[in-house]
Design a protein around this motif. Structure first.
Motif, PDB file in Angstrom:
ATOM      1  N   LEU A   1       0.831  -1.188   0.000  1.00 21.26           N
ATOM      2  CA  LEU A   1       0.000   0.000   0.000  1.00 21.26           C
ATOM      3  C   LEU A   1       0.867   1.240   0.000  1.00 21.26           C
ATOM      4  O   LEU A   1       0.650   2.186  -0.774  1.00 21.26           O
ATOM      5  CB  LEU A   1      -0.901  -0.012   1.240  1.00 21.26           C
ATOM      6  CG  LEU A   1      -2.212   0.730   1.091  1.00 21.26           C
ATOM      7  CD1 LEU A   1      -3.088   0.026   0.088  1.00 21.26           C
ATOM      8  CD2 LEU A   1      -2.921   0.828   2.410  1.00 21.26           C
TER       9      LEU A   1
ATOM     10  N   LYS B   1      -8.360  -3.163   2.673  1.00 14.86           N
ATOM     11  CA  LYS B   1      -9.065  -2.840   1.442  1.00 14.86           C
ATOM     12  C   LYS B   1      -9.612  -1.425   1.500  1.00 14.86           C
ATOM     13  O   LYS B   1      -9.515  -0.657   0.539  1.00 14.86           O
ATOM     14  CB  LYS B   1     -10.214  -3.838   1.235  1.00 14.86           C
ATOM     15  CG  LYS B   1     -10.163  -4.468  -0.128  1.00 14.86           C
ATOM     16  CD  LYS B   1     -11.363  -5.309  -0.448  1.00 14.86           C
ATOM     17  CE  LYS B   1     -11.001  -6.258  -1.580  1.00 14.86           C
ATOM     18  NZ  LYS B   1     -10.486  -7.510  -1.134  1.00 14.86           N
TER      19      LYS B   1
ATOM     20  N   GLU C   1      -6.912   0.965   0.933  1.00 14.15           N
ATOM     21  CA  GLU C   1      -6.530   1.002  -0.475  1.00 14.15           C
ATOM     22  C   GLU C   1      -7.524   1.856  -1.258  1.00 14.15           C
ATOM     23  O   GLU C   1      -7.152   2.697  -2.082  1.00 14.15           O
ATOM     24  CB  GLU C   1      -6.512  -0.423  -1.017  1.00 14.15           C
ATOM     25  CG  GLU C   1      -5.518  -0.625  -2.140  1.00 14.15           C
ATOM     26  CD  GLU C   1      -5.495  -2.068  -2.594  1.00 14.15           C
ATOM     27  OE1 GLU C   1      -5.864  -2.943  -1.772  1.00 14.15           O
ATOM     28  OE2 GLU C   1      -5.133  -2.313  -3.739  1.00 14.15           O
TER      29      GLU C   1
END
Lengths: 436, 427
Positions: free
Chosen positions: A370, B358, B361
């Motif tokens: 990330l 998630k 992200e």
């Protein structure tokens, strides 16, 4: 007299604290009375003893029992086992209560009618071993209950095995039986109907039997060692005469004015209690008068414990990995479970740690990714911004140039205009002159 | 002849047969006794009482010997138990005697927990025996029994009543051990006070439901003496290891200016009674009671705690094997469940973390999408500006070229005019 001083023996100094210090007492304390207290209590409780007799029919087992206990255990109302016709080997118990000198004894005689009487005697010992095991099982269950009462001891304490007086040696059945039972019960082998052998034949027979017993590694009942020299001498004498050759009789005969138990033959009387005639007295003394308690103790401490530890080991290690060292058998099944529980806790901890590690690692990976993509995007964004700024600058430059050019040109134009204007003015003037 | 326990147990259906002579099994008690003597005996006494009540002295006096130990101070932070084992011998009888003393009992300001270490100690001995009994390979016949057979509870000679600490402690101990209460240092109480004191103590014990040890009266040979002694409880004792000459004998005594208290004089104190009851008459009974009553109670509670039962729900008796197998299955099931739970927990965490990541992200991408859009807007603006500049430049250029063209034309025309003039001039 001086104040009491404690006298520590040399042994105590060597042993130190763990064993306890040896003290010599001055003055009478009174615990020497303990044996009397024990005596009293044991008489109050009463005693019990279970005796098993095994042998083919007709070897005089019932007669011997009656002779041993000087009673009609088997009488017309209660016929002995040989009078009952048996098809298969049975195991039968008879219980009687006998009293002597204030002492009560609950005597259980276990008979095995039919033993060795069939044509095919394979497994005729099975009912016997089953019976002994079932008594052990009963005791084990009683001992393991949560609510325990006074447990009656109905375990078989002694087995008298009758050997037929063939004079040659042990029969295969004898050997097989004794091998199967010597680790379950105290076996005392006896030569039955010893009055059919002369002393020399008897001696030979005994030697042969003992040889075979040793060869087959059969463990018959062994007398415990004592510190008493006298007792040890007596025990050694008995050991020399093993196996005991016995004669039993229910009839009283008069011999030399004495009334004795014996068997009347045309050639004389074989006296049961005569040490020259047979070993009955030795058997009676040993079995009843001196070693009855020891027989019970050996049954409890050795045979029963063997049974118990085998039983519990089977229960505990049922399904558990079997590379047990000898040490593991010292635990109780519960302790074993405790140990397994601890192992499991450790295993779980390790598993937890591993899972944590894997988890952490994966999380780190993902976070790193990330971050990387963030950095990437940021870079791209910076790049684009720079690009844009460059273009802006370029535009600025261009504009500036244009402005400059424009203003220069405009200035030029203005000058030209000025010149033109002046020229036209001068021309005008000249024209005017000419005209004149 | 009184019936024995065995005879009673055998019940009906057992015939008694007469003997035609002397068989010889009347030697059984002797055989049993001989074996016990060879093995040796063991006896464990616990002395509970406040510091300074003469516990150690009494033990010395009872057993006619000097046991180890220093007198303890009063500053102990809690109650600890100290035990010492001694090997004594009297004629041919060997006794392994363990004397356990409570150190610091009654010395603390808050005595609520005083009894706890004592109870724990007693339970520990029971537990050790139970563990040995439950082992697969065990050696019970040579096990050194450390269970407490008798607890001498020392009552302070206040002359009034029991202290509440005494009542609380004795209540906690009465189901675990044979309690024999004694009045310590009883030479501090006069005879009349003593009688009243004893009555008070006995009634307090009864009204609080404390079960003290009763000397057994079921064996006729000792029933009489035991029941007499029972009425003298609690014994008022005096201990002394010092000897004083009385008449022409040296006796154990305590010498005061006003007289000498003789320990073994039954008019002076109950020491002789205590010794008689504790050691000479009932030692074996104390051991038996400990084993058959107190230990069994402990064992029963412990096993029930662990979930053992004697009968299953249908009231059929369990065999040992069944019990253990059932326990084992339960145990294994428990372990597996734990493992499953842990796995599930991890799966859950993983899911949660994944969702979190998630989300992060997504946010990141959104952010950059927004930036991109901004950027594109800027670019468009730039393009427009560029275009307008270009337009301006073009317009200017056109103007310029047009102007220049005009100028050129003008110049040419002017040039030609000048030429014309020049020509005219010449003419």
């Amino acid at each position: 007299m001086s104040a009491s001083s404690d006298v520590l023996t040399g042994a105590a100094e060597a042993n130190g604290g763990a064993m306890g210090l040896q003290k010599n007492l001055e003055g009478y304390v009174g615990f020497a009375n303990l044996p009397n207290q024990v005596y009293r209590k044991s008489v109050k409780r009463g005693f019990e003893f279970t005796l098993m007799v095994v042998g083919e029919s007709g070897l005089g087992k019932s007669t011997l029992i009656n002779s041993l206990f000087l009673t009609d255990l088997y009488s017309p109302e209660y016929p002995g086992p040989s009078q009952r016709i048996k098809k298969t080997v049975q195991v039968e118990q008879s219980k009687v209560l006998i009293k002597e000198g204030g002492v009560h004894l609950l005597l259980t005689i276990v008979d095995t009618p039919g033993f060795g009487d069939a044509v095919d005697n394979s497994n005729c010992w099975q009912p016997v071993t089953d019976h002994i095991d079932s008594k052990f099982e009963d005791f084990l269950n009683a001992e393991s209950r949560v609510n325990r009462r006074l447990m009656p001891d109905s375990r078989v304490h002694c087995c008298l095995y009758f050997i037929a007086p063939s004079g040659h040696g042990l029969k295969p059945l004898d050997i097989e039986f004794m091998k199967r039972l010597h680790e379950k019960v105290n076996i005392i082998p006896l030569i039955a109907k010893a009055d059919t052998m002369t002393p020399e034949e008897c001696q030979q027979f005994k030697k042969q039997i003992m040889k075979e017993i040793h060869e087959h590694k059969i463990k018959i009942y062994d007398f415990p060692e004592t510190d008493d020299e006298e007792e040890m001498k007596m025990i050694r004498r008995i050991k020399d005469r093993l196996p005991l050759a016995v004669v039993g009789s229910n009839t009283i005969i008069e011999v030399n004015g004495k009334r004795v138990r014996g068997r009347q033959y045309p050639w004389g009387v074989a006296e049961v209690e005569n040490g020259d005639h047979c070993d009955f007295t030795i058997l009676r003394n040993m079995l009843i008068r001196t070693h009855m308690q020891d027989l019970k103790d050996v049954t409890n401490n050795v045979h029963y414990e063997n049974y118990r530890s085998r039983k519990l080991a089977a229960v505990t290690y049922n399904g558990v990995d079997n590379n047990n060292s000898k040490n593991q058998l010292t635990k109780s099944p519960l302790a074993q479970m405790e140990e397994e529980r601890r192992e499991h806790v450790a295993k779980m901890k390790k598993m937890e740690q591993e899972m944590e590690q894997v988890f952490e690692m994966k999380v780190k990976e993902k976070l790193q990714k990330l971050k990387d993509s963030e950095v990437e995007l940021q870079k791209r964004h910076e790049q684009m911004k720079k690009n844009l700024e460059a273009q802006y600058k370029e535009l600025e430059e261009k504009r500036r140039q244009y402005e400059e050019e424009k203003s220069t040109w405009e200035l030029q134009q203005r000058i030209l205009e000025q010149q033109k204007l002046e020229l036209s003015r001068t021309m005008e003037k000249g024209k005017k002159k000419k005209i004149f | 002849m009184a019936s024995t326990e065995i005879a009673r147990q055998a019940g009906e259906g057992v015939r008694a047969v007469p003997l035609a002579g002397h068989v010889g099994f009347d030697s059984m008690p002797d055989q049993l006794v001989n074996k016990s003597v060879n093995r040796g005996f063991c006896f464990n006494i616990l002395c509970v009482g406040e510091t300074g009540l003469g516990k150690s002295t009494l033990m010395d006096t009872l057993f006619n010997t000097k046991f180890e130990g220093e007198p303890t101070q009063h500053n102990q932070p809690g109650v600890t138990l100290k035990s010492n084992t001694y090997e004594l011998q009297e004629s041919n009888v060997r006794l392994k005697l363990t004397v356990v003393n409570t150190v610091g009992f009654g010395d603390q300001i808050n005595k609520e927990d005083s009894y706890k270490s004592i109870v724990e100690f007693i339970d520990t001995q029971f537990e050790a025996y139970l563990q040995e009994e439950l082992k697969i390979k065990r050696t019970l016949h040579s096990y050194h029994d450390t269970r407490i057979h008798a607890c001498l509870y020392f009552i302070a000679p206040t002359g009034h009543s029991l202290k509440s600490l005494d009542l609380v402690t004795m209540k906690k101990l009465d189901s675990k051990v044979n309690i024999i209460p004694i009045i310590a240092k009883s030479d501090a109480i006069s005879k009349s006070e003593l009688a009243k004191f004893k009555i008070k103590i006995t009634s307090e014990l009864v009204s609080n439901g404390v079960q003290i040890y009763q000397f057994p009266t079921d064996d006729e040979s000792v029933a009489e003496i035991n029941s007499t002694m029972n009425s003298h409880l609690p014994f008022a004792v005096v201990g002394s290891t010092e000897e004083v000459k009385i008449g022409n004998k040296m006796v154990k005594a305590r010498q005061y200016p006003w007289g000498t208290v003789q320990v073994e004089n039954e008019n002076h104190c109950d020491f002789v009674k205590l010794r008689e009851m504790l050691i000479r008459v009932n030692m074996e009974d104390l051991r038996e009671q400990t084993h058959t009553r107190h230990y069994e109670l402990y064992r029963r509670c412990k096993l029930e705690e662990m979930g053992f039962k004697d009968t299953d729900p249908d009231s059929k008796p369990f065999s040992l094997q069944e019990t253990y197998e059932a326990k084992r299955n339960e145990f294994m099931g428990e372990l597996q469940k734990k493992e499953e739970e842990m796995r599930q927990m991890f799966v859950q965490r993983v899911k949660e973390k994944e969702a979190e990541l998630k989300e992060a992200e997504k946010e990141l991408h959104e952010k950059f999408d927004r930036l991109k859009k901004l950027h594109q807007d800027e670019k468009k603006k730039l393009e427009e500006k560029k275009k307008s500049l270009d337009d301006e430049v073009n317009t200017f250029k056109q103007k310029k070229t047009a102007a220049e063209l005009l100028q050129n034309q003008a110049q040419q025309a002017g040039g030609s005019t000048t030429l014309k003039r020049d020509k005219e001039r010449k003419n």
